[in-house]
Design an enzyme around this catalytic site. Structure first.
Site, PDB file in Angstrom:
ATOM      1  N   LYS A 113     -45.351  28.615  34.058  1.00  0.00           N
ATOM      2  CA  LYS A 113     -46.690  28.190  34.502  1.00  0.00           C
ATOM      3  C   LYS A 113     -46.797  28.152  36.022  1.00  0.00           C
ATOM      4  O   LYS A 113     -47.887  28.327  36.555  1.00  0.00           O
ATOM      5  CB  LYS A 113     -47.064  26.840  33.879  1.00  0.00           C
ATOM      6  CG  LYS A 113     -47.116  26.916  32.366  1.00  0.00           C
ATOM      7  CD  LYS A 113     -48.385  26.402  31.753  1.00  0.00           C
ATOM      8  CE  LYS A 113     -48.515  26.983  30.347  1.00  0.00           C
ATOM      9  NZ  LYS A 113     -49.378  26.283  29.457  1.00  0.00           N
ATOM     10  N   LYS A 198     -44.662  35.468  24.300  1.00  0.00           N
ATOM     11  CA  LYS A 198     -45.222  34.698  23.182  1.00  0.00           C
ATOM     12  C   LYS A 198     -46.742  34.713  23.189  1.00  0.00           C
ATOM     13  O   LYS A 198     -47.367  34.794  24.243  1.00  0.00           O
ATOM     14  CB  LYS A 198     -44.657  33.273  23.212  1.00  0.00           C
ATOM     15  CG  LYS A 198     -45.572  32.207  23.764  1.00  0.00           C
ATOM     16  CD  LYS A 198     -45.005  30.818  23.619  1.00  0.00           C
ATOM     17  CE  LYS A 198     -45.933  29.841  24.333  1.00  0.00           C
ATOM     18  NZ  LYS A 198     -46.929  29.231  23.479  1.00  0.00           N
ATOM     19  N   LYS A 201     -52.623  30.600  23.626  1.00  0.00           N
ATOM     20  CA  LYS A 201     -54.076  30.423  23.521  1.00  0.00           C
ATOM     21  C   LYS A 201     -54.767  30.508  24.875  1.00  0.00           C
ATOM     22  O   LYS A 201     -55.969  30.743  24.943  1.00  0.00           O
ATOM     23  CB  LYS A 201     -54.417  29.102  22.822  1.00  0.00           C
ATOM     24  CG  LYS A 201     -54.061  27.852  23.596  1.00  0.00           C
ATOM     25  CD  LYS A 201     -54.678  26.643  22.936  1.00  0.00           C
ATOM     26  CE  LYS A 201     -53.656  25.570  22.609  1.00  0.00           C
ATOM     27  NZ  LYS A 201     -52.949  25.019  23.767  1.00  0.00           N
TER      28      LYS A 201
HETATM   29  P1  ATP Z   1     -51.017  27.225  26.424  1.00  0.00           P
HETATM   30  O1  ATP Z   1     -51.186  28.707  26.292  1.00  0.00           O
HETATM   31  O2  ATP Z   1     -52.240  26.530  26.872  1.00  0.00           O
HETATM   32  O3  ATP Z   1     -49.797  26.816  27.165  1.00  0.00           O
HETATM   33  P2  ATP Z   1     -50.018  27.281  23.738  1.00  0.00           P
HETATM   34  O4  ATP Z   1     -50.837  28.300  23.038  1.00  0.00           O
HETATM   35  O5  ATP Z   1     -48.631  27.636  24.110  1.00  0.00           O
HETATM   36  O6  ATP Z   1     -50.815  26.695  24.974  1.00  0.00           O
HETATM   37  P3  ATP Z   1     -49.607  24.535  22.979  1.00  0.00           P
HETATM   38  O7  ATP Z   1     -50.768  23.628  23.004  1.00  0.00           O
HETATM   39  O8  ATP Z   1     -48.684  24.470  24.145  1.00  0.00           O
HETATM   40  O9  ATP Z   1     -50.053  26.047  22.768  1.00  0.00           O
HETATM   41  O10 ATP Z   1     -48.782  24.347  21.661  1.00  0.00           O
HETATM   42  C1  ATP Z   1     -49.274  23.843  20.444  1.00  0.00           C
HETATM   43  C2  ATP Z   1     -48.279  24.082  19.345  1.00  0.00           C
HETATM   44  O11 ATP Z   1     -48.292  25.463  18.987  1.00  0.00           O
HETATM   45  C3  ATP Z   1     -46.831  23.779  19.727  1.00  0.00           C
HETATM   46  O12 ATP Z   1     -46.173  23.210  18.609  1.00  0.00           O
HETATM   47  C4  ATP Z   1     -46.255  25.103  20.050  1.00  0.00           C
HETATM   48  O13 ATP Z   1     -44.859  25.131  19.882  1.00  0.00           O
HETATM   49  C5  ATP Z   1     -46.970  25.986  19.040  1.00  0.00           C
HETATM   50  N1  ATP Z   1     -47.060  27.355  19.511  1.00  0.00           N
HETATM   51  C6  ATP Z   1     -47.645  27.782  20.647  1.00  0.00           C
HETATM   52  N2  ATP Z   1     -47.542  29.105  20.773  1.00  0.00           N
HETATM   53  C7  ATP Z   1     -46.864  29.538  19.663  1.00  0.00           C
HETATM   54  C8  ATP Z   1     -46.437  30.822  19.206  1.00  0.00           C
HETATM   55  N3  ATP Z   1     -46.691  31.900  19.900  1.00  0.00           N
HETATM   56  N4  ATP Z   1     -45.775  30.898  18.032  1.00  0.00           N
HETATM   57  C9  ATP Z   1     -45.522  29.785  17.314  1.00  0.00           C
HETATM   58  N5  ATP Z   1     -45.892  28.539  17.691  1.00  0.00           N
HETATM   59  C10 ATP Z   1     -46.551  28.410  18.844  1.00  0.00           C
END
Ligand code: ATP
Ligand code: LTN
Length: 334
Positions: A113, A198, A201
């Site tokens: 980040k 990965k 969102k």
């Molecule tokens: P951001 O992109 O804003 O950092 P994010 O999409 O990584 O967010 P988080 O809010 O950080 O999502 O995570 C919410 C949940 O979703 C966590 O349990 C995280 O481990 C899971 N998660 C996020 N991305 C993935 C992925 N690509 N595959 C599986 N699980 C995921």
């Protein structure tokens, strides 16, 4: 016998996508009957990167509605907004005085980040994992179900809890266990256009992820565009066929079939067949969740009442731990 306590959270930093669902919410739904569950909307974590205030408000309620629409039941689990329970911020400060700069500096999420938000490397972004440790330790959580990307943060939480406990005769915190499914079960869904990173969102390129509220046509279009290698055979090989393997993982988790079964089903077929069938499968799977979402989201007063009830239940548990901590470290209680 008391049920184990389970806590998890999602940042309202973007619209939920299928990785969040598969890596977390889908598993939470199954765990509600056998655990005392708390599911949070971690808006204090979300502001570690810049957020538009109106979007943040809307998304927090959208994600709460998506928790409900996916099957989180407020009669079984507490659903709450992190900032409604001020004990999170209070404990985070105390834990900031236990965590070391060196260990926070090693966190890969911070490194990632800091490079994507190079103009805003704020102190909150750095101490993000300490707030996460507070989220978990406040509830004496036994288990923390998350995607694989959070493993490092959970290990840090365990280190902070153990170090804190060692200062006292009686342990104050329960040291939590991570609960992470294997990669083949979807704990790490990859980006559709770049299957080496990965799915996220908050990715600026919306073609990289399938939103939980995406229209069926959009879902199909995004899967059709997904990056695959130049080979022909549909097989599971995360090193040489990262794109296809990612699609197979999503297919496997959503259909409930093993990867081997899915590969067998697509024997002799082309990548295009897999993409179209996957698009249709996911669109059909998400349809009832989307219908539930639009129904639940219409009644904002009811949604807020559920969140208020969740915060009340959470606060009860959080207060007890915070008091124990304050007493132990020598704060004079009022
Ligand atoms: P951001 O992109 O804003 O950092 P994010 O999409 O990584 O967010 P988080 O809010 O950080 O999502 O995570 C919410 C949940 O979703 C966590 O349990 C995280 O481990 C899971 N998660 C996020 N991305 C993935 C992925 N690509 N595959 C599986 N699980 C995921
Ligand atoms: N850091 C997590 C979100 C998160 C969380 C938590 C998850 C904040 N607090 C407590 C589990 C338990 C993330 O980025 N996915």
């Amino acid at each position: 016998m008391t049920k184990p306590t389970l806590l998890s959270g999602i940042q309202p930093s973007g619209d939920l996508m299928i990785g969040n669902y598969i890596g977390s919410i889908k598993n939470w739904v199954k765990m509600q009957d056998t655990n005392n569950c708390l599911f949070s909307l971690v808006n204090m974590h979300a502001i570690t990167v810049e957020q538009n205030p109106e979007d943040l408000k809307k998304r927090t309620l959208d994600i709460a509605a998506l928790y409900l629409a996916s099957g989180i039941d407020p009669d079984k689990s507490s659903i709450f907004i992190q900032s409604h329970v001020s004990e999170h911020a209070e404990l985070a400060w105390i834990l900031n005085c236990t965590a070391y700069m060196g260990e926070l500096n090693r966190m890969t999420q911070f490194k990632d980040k800091s490079s994507t938000h190079a103009q805003n490397i704020n102190v909150g972004l750095f101490s993000y994992p300490v707030l996460m440790a507070a989220d978990i330790l406040l509830y004496q959580a036994d288990k923390v179900p998350v995607g694989a990307d959070q493993k490092q943060h959970l290990e840090l939480t365990r280190d902070i809890a153990t170090r804190f406990n060692n200062r006292f005769e009686q342990p104050i915190f329960k040291v939590p266990e991570p609960f992470i499914a294997p990669t083949t079960a979807g704990s790490r869904i990859m980006s559709l256009q770049d299957p080496t990173s990965k799915m996220s969102k908050s990715d600026a390129n919306t073609n990289n992820f399938i939103g939980l509220l995406d229209h069926p046509k959009t879902i199909l279009k995004k899967f059709k565009k997904a990056q695959t290698d130049s080979g022909l055979e549909i097989s599971y090989d995360t090193v040489n066929k990262a794109g296809v393997s990612n699609l197979l993982t999503i297919y496997s988790v959503i259909s409930g079939k093993s990867i081997e079964q899915v590969v067998k089903n697509f024997e002799g077929k082309m990548y295009g067949h897999l993409k179209v069938e996957l698009g249709e499968l996911v669109a059909e799977y998400l349809k009832p969740i989307q219908d539930n979402f639009y129904r639940i989201r219409k009644d904002e007063a009811e949604l807020k009442a559920i969140l208020a009830q969740g915060a009340k239940q959470a606060k009860n548990q959080a207060q007890a731990t915070l008091q124990k901590v304050q007493q132990a470290i020598g704060f004079v209680l009022p």
